[in-house]
Design a protein around this motif. Structure first.
Motif: not given
Length: 231
Positions: A83-88, A178-186, A188-191, A58-60
């Motif tokens: 998120g609005q970032g261009t990539s992970v 560590t559970g908080w960090l797993l989503p950061l693999r998928y 795309k955070p931005s400012r 499902q394209d993550t």
């Protein structure tokens, strides 16, 4: 949620846990209770659980009430907004700003009840003001998110709080669960200052991936967390 108990001092959780831990159960029994609590929560909320292979197909991304189970960690994740970032995020160091709340997923004697809010850092509307230094203001944790330095090196993700108004006060450690960090693999955070654009997830986090107290006393928590890039 049945009740809300927002603990904003160390005594609220730390002292109670040390005084009230149930020593009569083995780790295996506590772990069984945790698994039962997670399964009951999923059933009650009618979540659809998908595998990692389905998630990648499902394209993550996940549907509205759909959670992917990561077998290795036991974390369940629903992506509300990527998120609005261009990539992970690529390898490197980043300042991450998070708003969150943490919900108890089971009853634990006199400590907390199923559905209680254990901690949280959210910018709530209509919250009562405090009179400080001759003026009315919101408490600090309403004004500022939790800030932590994230370091990515290949498949290794680690983070430590650099400015924490709730997590450090309660749990007395700079380590980010560590559970908080797993989503950061998928995601795309931005400012962004937009609540609709910020990267946002929902998580079920078992004890081994959770806070220091969750790990020590073997209980799972439900989270809603946002991820924004700091400076």
């Amino acid at each position: 949620m049945k009740r809300i108990r927002l603990f904003v001092t160390v005594l609220a959780i730390g002292t109670l846990l040390f005084q009230s831990c149930d020593d009569s159960k083995t780790y295996a029994e506590l772990r069984d209770d945790e698994i039962d609590a997670i399964n009951a929560w999923i059933s009650t909320h009618d979540y659809e659980i998908i595998s990692e292979s389905e998630f990648y197909a499902q394209d993550t991304m996940t549907n509205e009430n759909q959670f992917v189970l990561f077998d290795e960690s036991g974390v369940y994740m629903n992506i509300v907004k990527k998120g609005q970032g261009t990539s992970v995020l690529a390898d490197g160091s980043y300042s991450i700003l998070s708003r969150y709340f943490e919900i108890a997923m089971q009853d634990r004697d006199e400590l907390f009840s199923l559905g209680d809010t254990l901690t949280g850092n959210t910018n709530l509307y209509n919250y009562p003001l405090y009179f400080v230094n001759s003026s009315w203001s919101l408490p600090m944790y309403m004004l500022h998110p939790e800030e932590y330095k994230l370091t990515i090196d290949g498949d290794s993700y680690s983070a430590a709080f650099t400015q924490s108004y709730i997590m450090y006060s309660i749990y007395q450690t700079t380590s980010v669960p560590t559970g908080w960090l797993l989503p950061l693999r998928y995601v795309k955070p931005s400012r962004t200052s937009s609540s609709t654009d910020v990267a946002r997830v929902r998580l079920i986090v078992p004890h081994a991936e959770g806070t220091r107290n969750a790990s020590r006393y073997v209980y799972p928590c439900y989270y809603e967390i946002t991820y924004n890039l700091g400076k």
